[in-house]
Motif scaffolding. Structure first.
Motif, mmCIF file in Angstrom:
data_model
loop_
_atom_site.group_PDB
_atom_site.id
_atom_site.type_symbol
_atom_site.label_atom_id
_atom_site.label_comp_id
_atom_site.label_asym_id
_atom_site.label_seq_id
_atom_site.Cartn_x
_atom_site.Cartn_y
_atom_site.Cartn_z
ATOM 1 N N ALA A 158 -18.141 3.710 -4.649
ATOM 2 C CA ALA A 158 -17.212 3.742 -3.512
ATOM 3 C C ALA A 158 -17.944 3.901 -2.189
ATOM 4 O O ALA A 158 -17.519 3.361 -1.164
ATOM 5 N N PHE A 209 0.837 -1.210 0.000
ATOM 6 C CA PHE A 209 0.000 0.000 0.000
ATOM 7 C C PHE A 209 0.876 1.267 0.000
ATOM 8 O O PHE A 209 0.556 2.261 -0.620
ATOM 9 N N HIS A 213 -3.508 6.573 -1.205
ATOM 10 C CA HIS A 213 -4.872 6.348 -1.709
ATOM 11 C C HIS A 213 -5.863 6.027 -0.596
ATOM 12 O O HIS A 213 -6.987 5.639 -0.889
ATOM 13 N N MET A 242 -9.332 8.537 -9.449
ATOM 14 C CA MET A 242 -8.732 8.615 -8.119
ATOM 15 C C MET A 242 -8.167 7.296 -7.605
ATOM 16 O O MET A 242 -6.961 7.123 -7.511
ATOM 17 N N VAL A 243 -9.061 6.358 -7.318
ATOM 18 C CA VAL A 243 -8.645 5.126 -6.638
ATOM 19 C C VAL A 243 -7.668 4.304 -7.488
ATOM 20 O O VAL A 243 -6.855 3.558 -6.953
ATOM 21 N N SER A 299 -15.583 -4.470 5.393
ATOM 22 C CA SER A 299 -16.406 -4.676 4.201
ATOM 23 C C SER A 299 -15.563 -4.717 2.931
ATOM 24 O O SER A 299 -16.010 -5.217 1.909
ATOM 25 N N GLY A 350 -13.372 8.732 1.840
ATOM 26 C CA GLY A 350 -14.674 8.823 2.497
ATOM 27 C C GLY A 350 -14.707 8.174 3.875
ATOM 28 O O GLY A 350 -15.771 8.010 4.460
ATOM 29 N N HIS A 387 -2.744 11.733 -9.618
ATOM 30 C CA HIS A 387 -3.618 11.361 -8.515
ATOM 31 C C HIS A 387 -3.592 12.374 -7.380
ATOM 32 O O HIS A 387 -4.626 12.859 -6.926
ATOM 33 N N THR A 423 -8.732 -1.793 6.505
ATOM 34 C CA THR A 423 -9.997 -1.870 5.780
ATOM 35 C C THR A 423 -10.221 -0.656 4.883
ATOM 36 O O THR A 423 -10.860 -0.757 3.837
ATOM 37 N N PHE A 424 -9.686 0.501 5.260
ATOM 38 C CA PHE A 424 -9.772 1.683 4.393
ATOM 39 C C PHE A 424 -8.527 1.829 3.513
ATOM 40 O O PHE A 424 -8.305 2.884 2.916
ATOM 41 N N GLY A 425 -7.690 0.821 3.415
ATOM 42 C CA GLY A 425 -6.431 0.948 2.684
ATOM 43 C C GLY A 425 -5.425 1.701 3.528
ATOM 44 O O GLY A 425 -5.569 1.814 4.759
ATOM 45 N N TYR A 426 -4.383 2.209 2.839
ATOM 46 C CA TYR A 426 -3.305 2.854 3.584
ATOM 47 C C TYR A 426 -2.483 3.690 2.612
ATOM 48 O O TYR A 426 -2.352 3.330 1.437
ATOM 49 N N THR A 442 -19.856 -0.447 0.310
ATOM 50 C CA THR A 442 -18.792 -0.481 1.319
ATOM 51 C C THR A 442 -19.351 -0.157 2.701
ATOM 52 O O THR A 442 -19.100 -0.873 3.668
ATOM 53 N N ARG A 470 -3.137 -4.344 -6.707
ATOM 54 C CA ARG A 470 -2.057 -3.509 -7.232
ATOM 55 C C ARG A 470 -1.335 -4.315 -8.311
ATOM 56 O O ARG A 470 -1.425 -5.546 -8.334
ATOM 57 N N CYS A 512 -8.758 5.587 1.818
ATOM 58 C CA CYS A 512 -10.138 5.983 1.548
ATOM 59 C C CYS A 512 -10.403 7.449 1.900
ATOM 60 O O CYS A 512 -10.213 7.874 3.031
ATOM 61 N N ARG A 548 -6.479 14.779 -5.921
ATOM 62 C CA ARG A 548 -6.952 14.462 -4.569
ATOM 63 C C ARG A 548 -6.917 15.731 -3.710
ATOM 64 O O ARG A 548 -7.854 16.010 -2.965
HETATM 65 C C1 HEM Z 1 -10.718 4.486 -1.602
HETATM 66 C C2 HEM Z 1 -12.652 1.337 1.550
HETATM 67 C C3 HEM Z 1 -16.466 4.304 2.202
HETATM 68 C C4 HEM Z 1 -14.707 7.255 -1.235
HETATM 69 C C5 HEM Z 1 -10.926 3.377 -0.817
HETATM 70 C C6 HEM Z 1 -10.021 2.247 -0.738
HETATM 71 C C7 HEM Z 1 -10.572 1.370 0.147
HETATM 72 C C8 HEM Z 1 -11.814 1.935 0.617
HETATM 73 C C9 HEM Z 1 -9.984 0.030 0.575
HETATM 74 C C10 HEM Z 1 -8.683 2.079 -1.483
HETATM 75 C C11 HEM Z 1 -7.585 2.515 -0.533
HETATM 76 C C12 HEM Z 1 -6.172 2.345 -1.025
HETATM 77 O O1 HEM Z 1 -5.947 2.073 -2.211
HETATM 78 O O2 HEM Z 1 -5.259 2.494 -0.185
HETATM 79 C C13 HEM Z 1 -13.834 1.891 2.031
HETATM 80 C C14 HEM Z 1 -14.646 1.314 3.084
HETATM 81 C C15 HEM Z 1 -15.716 2.147 3.274
HETATM 82 C C16 HEM Z 1 -15.575 3.240 2.328
HETATM 83 C C17 HEM Z 1 -14.329 0.021 3.825
HETATM 84 C C18 HEM Z 1 -16.863 2.045 4.246
HETATM 85 C C19 HEM Z 1 -16.801 1.426 5.418
HETATM 86 C C20 HEM Z 1 -16.327 5.367 1.330
HETATM 87 C C21 HEM Z 1 -17.237 6.472 1.221
HETATM 88 C C22 HEM Z 1 -16.763 7.294 0.227
HETATM 89 C C23 HEM Z 1 -15.522 6.706 -0.253
HETATM 90 C C24 HEM Z 1 -18.488 6.666 2.072
HETATM 91 C C25 HEM Z 1 -17.290 8.587 -0.326
HETATM 92 C C26 HEM Z 1 -18.355 9.243 0.058
HETATM 93 C C27 HEM Z 1 -13.462 6.783 -1.590
HETATM 94 C C28 HEM Z 1 -12.589 7.440 -2.559
HETATM 95 C C29 HEM Z 1 -11.429 6.648 -2.663
HETATM 96 C C30 HEM Z 1 -11.633 5.515 -1.757
HETATM 97 C C31 HEM Z 1 -12.866 8.731 -3.318
HETATM 98 C C32 HEM Z 1 -10.203 6.900 -3.544
HETATM 99 C C33 HEM Z 1 -9.103 7.591 -2.752
HETATM 100 C C34 HEM Z 1 -7.783 7.706 -3.501
HETATM 101 O O3 HEM Z 1 -7.460 6.838 -4.324
HETATM 102 O O4 HEM Z 1 -7.051 8.690 -3.279
HETATM 103 N N1 HEM Z 1 -12.018 3.158 0.011
HETATM 104 N N2 HEM Z 1 -14.430 3.036 1.600
HETATM 105 N N3 HEM Z 1 -15.293 5.542 0.442
HETATM 106 N N4 HEM Z 1 -12.864 5.637 -1.123
HETATM 107 FE FE1 HEM Z 1 -13.596 4.397 0.291
#
Ligand code: HEM
Length: 427
Positions: A255, A61, A364, A98-99, A301, A368, A106, A358-361, A259, A307, A366, A110
């Motif tokens: 996204a 990550f 990138h 983005m993701v 989730s 949100g 990126h 769970t939200f990555g690291y 999730t 990658r 998350c 961002r």
């Molecule tokens: C990226 C998980 C909710 C918007 C990500 C990634 C993961 C993730 C694993 C990729 C991280 C990485 O590559 O390091 C989750 C989980 C959620 C959640 C588990 C809920 C529990 C949301 C919500 C939004 C959102 C509610 C928007 C309203 C985004 C965006 C990215 C992202 C825009 C791209 C960020 C980037 O690449 O810079 N999310 N997400 N996510 N998520 Fe979430």
């Protein structure tokens, strides 16, 4: 069999298939043996390198140049030509959003688009989110039995996302219908017939999103993140081009929706299966934020992300060739005893729960995450006050959409005695 680097593939690695029952039911458990014996392995059935330990997942990550996220949303099961044709018919033109973008684009984007996601800018949403949550609960609070997924958890994240974006209510109804087709489309193993239906749904989702976006662009004075982005596009069309807006309109809903819906469902199931913890948060709702992090750790989730190696490299000492695709299994890292003491124990008092992936690291991580946390916190807060006596319906069976990455049951039945509702007792 040999891996692409010419090493023998162990019988366990040769057998591994994420679409088999063990991974589908419990990905962390399915990878337990690998975590200990073969933490990075080549899976011939998937043609991916699977990464299972905390430090290795973190290293991948952290370096988004050597390990590009460009394949994060690639279809795991390629589309047949007929499906591609259907999508073309809808003018489908999803670009990277983005993701799955590489640097330096990126980070530049961002930064421009981050403001609305910052905790201090989310506070103003709390009151209406709470009102929404209470409104959904009112619909079933006197019934004594409910499927929380169908009646509430699937609905709220979509409603919140649409309102956060600024999408007008009448358009929201249309968009809701399609967003779930994406999970199977991206991370599933759909049959050729399913591929066609999915292509229809994704195509319609795209078209609907574009119509709404056109209307929003015609008068970009409104409030919400999509309007912010449109205004940013008008000021910096080089950094936020129109094609980006078009893709984002759809990608952000994907996204945000499942999730958060799945994370909430998994959290309720976990807490209600650990009654002492549930009772503790009922007694002291200030524990809810740390309980949420522990739920995201043991029952996240998003369980696996992807990658691709942009050069020959090493992960956990194992050679990965340039072009090697990686499945980094957050659910497994979150249960790694090298990082979490007694990792299989659910403990809302754990000091480092929030270090889950769970939200990555990294770059990138998350965007949100604080929206998701806010929704989960408010939902739990309302339940521990208004329905502390709910319990899981016994002997229910749980079903999952077969896919590698988004995980949560499609229903969650709970029951309670409405006469015991605290609000009735007080009045
Ligand atoms: C990226 C998980 C909710 C918007 C990500 C990634 C993961 C993730 C694993 C990729 C991280 C990485 O590559 O390091 C989750 C989980 C959620 C959640 C588990 C809920 C529990 C949301 C919500 C939004 C959102 C509610 C928007 C309203 C985004 C965006 C990215 C992202 C825009 C791209 C960020 C980037 O690449 O810079 N999310 N997400 N996510 N998520 Fe979430």
């Amino acid at each position: 069999a040999l891996s692409p680097t010419g090493c023998p593939v162990s019988p366990e690695a040769a057998e591994f298939d994420p679409f088999d029952a063990p991974y589908q039911l419990d990905p962390a458990e399915a990878l337990r043996w690998f975590r200990e014996q073969e933490p990075v392995f080549y899976s011939p059935k998937l043609d991916y390198w699977v990464v299972s330990r905390y430090e290795d997942v973190k290293a991948v990550f952290r370096d988004n140049v050597t390990f590009s996220p460009s394949i994060a949303l690639e279809k795991l099961t390629p589309a047949p030509p007929e499906a591609t044709k259907i999508l073309e018919g809808y003018g489908f033109a999803m670009r990277r959003t983005m993701v799955n973008e590489d640097e330096p684009d990126h980070m530049e984007r961002r930064r421009l688009l981050m403001d609305a996601f910052l905790p201090e800018n989310l506070e103003k949403h709390e009151a209406w989110v709470r009102e929404l949550v209470r409104d959904y609960m009112d619909r079933f609070i006197d019934k004594g039995r409910a499927d929380l997924v169908g009646e509430m958890f699937r609905e709220i994240p979509m409603t919140v996302a649409l309102r956060f974006l600024g999408v007008p209510n009448e358009d929201a109804k249309e968009l809701r219908k399609f967003s779930v087709a994406h999970t199977l489309n991206t991370w599933g193993r759909p049959s050729p017939e399913q591929q066609l239906q999915i292509a229809e749904d994704v195509g319609q989702f795209w078209k609907t999103a574009q119509t709404i976006l056109d209307r929003m662009c015609a008068d970009p004075s409104g409030e919400g993140w999509m309007y912010d982005s449109i205004r940013m596009h008008n000021r910096h069309p080089d950094i936020v081009p129109e094609s980006y807006l078009r893709s984002m309109m759809m990608a952000i809903l994907v996204a945000a929706h499942e999730t958060t819906a799945f994370a909430t469902t998994n959290a309720f199931r976990t807490l209600l299966s650990n009654r002492e913890s549930w009772n503790d948060i009922c007694e002291n709702p200030a524990l809810i934020p740390s309980a949420i992090e522990e739920c995201l750790r043991v029952a996240g989730s998003v369980v696996a992300w992807r990658r691709i190696a942009t050069e020959d490299t090493l992960v956990g000492g194992k050679k990965i060739p340039k072009g090697g695709k990686l499945l980094i299994v957050q659910a497994s890292a979150n249960r790694d005893p090298r990082h979490f003491e007694n990792p299989d124990e659910f403990d809302i008092y754990r000091h480092n729960s929030a270090e889950h992936f769970t939200f990555g690291y990294g770059a990138h991580q998350c965007m949100g995450k604080n929206i998701a946390r806010m929704e989960m916190r408010i939902i739990l807060d309302e339940f521990v006050r208004r329905l502390p006596h709910i319990d899981l319906v016994e002997d229910q069976s749980f079903e999952y959409l077969p896919n590698t990455s988004f995980r949560g049951p499609t229903s969650l039945w709970v029951e309670w005695e409405p006469k015991q509702n605290p609000e009735r007792r007080h009045h």
